[in-house]
Design a protein around this motif. Structure first.
Motif, short mmCIF file in Angstrom:
data_model
loop_
_atom_site.label_atom_id
_atom_site.label_comp_id
_atom_site.label_asym_id
_atom_site.label_seq_id
_atom_site.Cartn_x
_atom_site.Cartn_y
_atom_site.Cartn_z
N ALA A 86 0.81 -1.21 0.00
CA ALA A 86 0.00 0.00 0.00
C ALA A 86 0.85 1.26 0.00
O ALA A 86 0.47 2.28 -0.60
N SER A 87 2.00 1.22 0.66
CA SER A 87 2.83 2.42 0.81
C SER A 87 3.91 2.53 -0.26
O SER A 87 4.49 3.60 -0.45
N GLY A 88 4.18 1.42 -0.95
CA GLY A 88 5.26 1.42 -1.93
C GLY A 88 6.64 1.48 -1.30
O GLY A 88 7.61 1.87 -1.95
N THR A 89 6.74 1.08 -0.03
CA THR A 89 8.03 1.08 0.68
C THR A 89 8.40 -0.35 1.05
O THR A 89 7.58 -1.27 0.97
N GLU A 90 9.62 -0.55 1.47
CA GLU A 90 10.11 -1.87 1.83
C GLU A 90 10.40 -1.94 3.32
O GLU A 90 11.02 -1.03 3.88
N ALA A 91 9.94 -3.01 3.96
CA ALA A 91 10.14 -3.18 5.40
C ALA A 91 11.55 -3.64 5.71
O ALA A 91 12.19 -4.32 4.91
N LEU A 92 12.02 -3.25 6.90
CA LEU A 92 13.20 -3.88 7.47
C LEU A 92 12.71 -5.11 8.24
O LEU A 92 11.66 -5.07 8.88
N VAL A 93 13.47 -6.19 8.16
CA VAL A 93 13.00 -7.47 8.69
C VAL A 93 13.92 -7.95 9.80
O VAL A 93 15.15 -7.94 9.65
N SER A 94 13.33 -8.38 10.91
CA SER A 94 14.12 -9.01 11.97
C SER A 94 13.69 -10.45 12.19
O SER A 94 14.14 -11.10 13.12
N GLY A 95 12.77 -10.95 11.33
CA GLY A 95 12.34 -12.34 11.39
C GLY A 95 13.35 -13.27 10.75
O GLY A 95 14.50 -12.89 10.49
N TRP A 96 12.90 -14.47 10.41
CA TRP A 96 13.83 -15.51 10.00
C TRP A 96 14.43 -15.32 8.62
O TRP A 96 15.44 -15.95 8.29
N SER A 97 13.85 -14.46 7.79
CA SER A 97 14.47 -14.24 6.48
C SER A 97 15.67 -13.31 6.58
O SER A 97 16.32 -13.01 5.59
N SER A 98 15.96 -12.86 7.79
CA SER A 98 17.12 -12.00 8.06
C SER A 98 18.01 -12.70 9.08
O SER A 98 17.56 -13.54 9.86
N SER A 99 19.29 -12.34 9.08
CA SER A 99 20.21 -12.90 10.08
C SER A 99 20.27 -12.05 11.35
O SER A 99 21.05 -12.34 12.26
N VAL A 100 19.43 -11.00 11.43
CA VAL A 100 19.49 -10.06 12.54
C VAL A 100 19.26 -10.74 13.88
O VAL A 100 19.97 -10.49 14.86
N MET A 101 18.24 -11.62 13.95
CA MET A 101 17.91 -12.23 15.24
C MET A 101 19.06 -13.08 15.76
O MET A 101 19.37 -13.08 16.96
N ILE A 102 19.70 -13.83 14.88
CA ILE A 102 20.82 -14.67 15.31
C ILE A 102 22.02 -13.81 15.72
O ILE A 102 22.65 -14.04 16.76
N LYS A 103 22.32 -12.80 14.93
CA LYS A 103 23.46 -11.93 15.26
C LYS A 103 23.24 -11.21 16.58
O LYS A 103 24.14 -11.15 17.44
N LYS A 104 22.06 -10.65 16.77
CA LYS A 104 21.78 -9.93 18.01
C LYS A 104 21.60 -10.89 19.18
O LYS A 104 21.92 -10.55 20.33
N GLY A 105 21.10 -12.10 18.91
CA GLY A 105 21.00 -13.11 19.96
C GLY A 105 22.37 -13.50 20.49
O GLY A 105 22.56 -13.67 21.70
N LEU A 106 23.34 -13.64 19.58
CA LEU A 106 24.70 -13.93 20.01
C LEU A 106 25.26 -12.81 20.88
O LEU A 106 25.92 -13.06 21.90
N ARG A 107 24.98 -11.59 20.48
CA ARG A 107 25.46 -10.45 21.28
C ARG A 107 24.77 -10.43 22.65
O ARG A 107 25.40 -10.11 23.66
N TYR A 108 23.50 -10.80 22.68
CA TYR A 108 22.72 -10.84 23.92
C TYR A 108 23.37 -11.77 24.95
O TYR A 108 23.36 -11.48 26.15
#
Length: 252
Positions: free
Chosen positions: A170-192
């Motif tokens: 609807a907005s014509g924009t792209e979301a930033l993702v922290s779910g499983w299609s991204s490595s963000v959760m694993i990288k930040k989980g390791l830092r946690y």
């Protein structure tokens, strides 16, 4: 021998049913005090509620500290990369809103910097329209789950990933993702937990997103076949470090 196990939540249980060997494995890890972290893209319930639910079906009683969620990962990533952009709107549960607030964000429905999108089962057309207006005014969509659908008492419901995709369209924009299609959760989980990628072993039964995200984070992986087939491996470009039939194949 790795220093810590990382588990996806879904490799341990599905539809409130423990995976084969999951309860015995987790009891053993707790008994020998071997460190582990459970990664989850679920945003409807608190970490304490996730721990209680697992206990109700036979797992040991976990502290909430052994859970790390995609919402926490999104909060950690944004606060470290954009410390001055701290106004947020949330389409999600009350628990998700509290996590975002505890991360240092101010709730602002007028001019938010970020729109966090998770599971909110009582969301209305007006809620989605207000979220769209926030994005059209400059808010960035943060999708904490890739799920197109979720289950409520075994009945499929609209997933938060689908809501995020609707707002993207609807907005014509792209979301930033922290779910499983991204490595963000694993990288930040390791830092946690204060661990490096080479210290961890990630365990999952999802090849195309979860195992792939661990590879992108530089973490070795264990692919649990369960109901999946060996043939799926030969047709995939994703190659787990180890393959086991069930969680009974893991040990410390």
């Amino acid at each position: 021998m790795k220093n810590i196990y990382l588990f996806s939540h879904d490799v341990l249980m599905k539809d409130d049913t423990p995976a084969d060997g999951a309860i015995d494995l987790m009891r053993h890890l707790c008994k020998v005090q071997y460190p582990f972290l459970i990664l989850s893209d679920r945003s409807l319930h608190s970490r304490n509620r996730m721990a209680d639910r697992m206990y109700e079906i036979g797992f040991p009683l976990f502290s909430e500290d052994v859970f790390y969620t995609s919402t926490m990962a999104a909060v950690d990533a944004i606060r470290s990369n954009y410390p001055d952009r701290n106004r947020a709107m949330v389409v999600g549960s009350e628990f998700m809103k509290r996590l975002v607030q505890r991360g240092g964000f101010l709730m602002d429905h007028e001019h938010p910097h970020w729109l966090f999108v998770g599971t909110q089962r009582d969301a209305t057309y007006r809620d989605y329209s207000l979220a769209l207006q926030a994005v059209m005014n400059g808010a960035v969509i943060i999708s904490v789950s890739d799920s197109k659908f979720e289950y409520l008492r075994r009945t499929p419901q609209l997933g938060s990933g689908s809501v995020a995709m609707m707002l993207e369209y609807a907005s014509g924009t792209e979301a930033l993702v922290s779910g499983w299609s991204s490595s963000v959760m694993i990288k930040k989980g390791l830092r946690y937990i204060g661990a490096d990628p080479d210290q961890a072993l990630f365990v999952s039964n999802n090849l195309e997103t979860e195992i792939a995200s661990a590879h992108a984070a530089g973490v070795e992986t264990v692919y649990v076949l369960g109901e999946n087939r060996y043939e799926d491996l030969s047709s995939s470009n994703i190659h787990p470090t180890y393959v086991v039939d069930s969680l009974k194949g893991l040990s410390v």
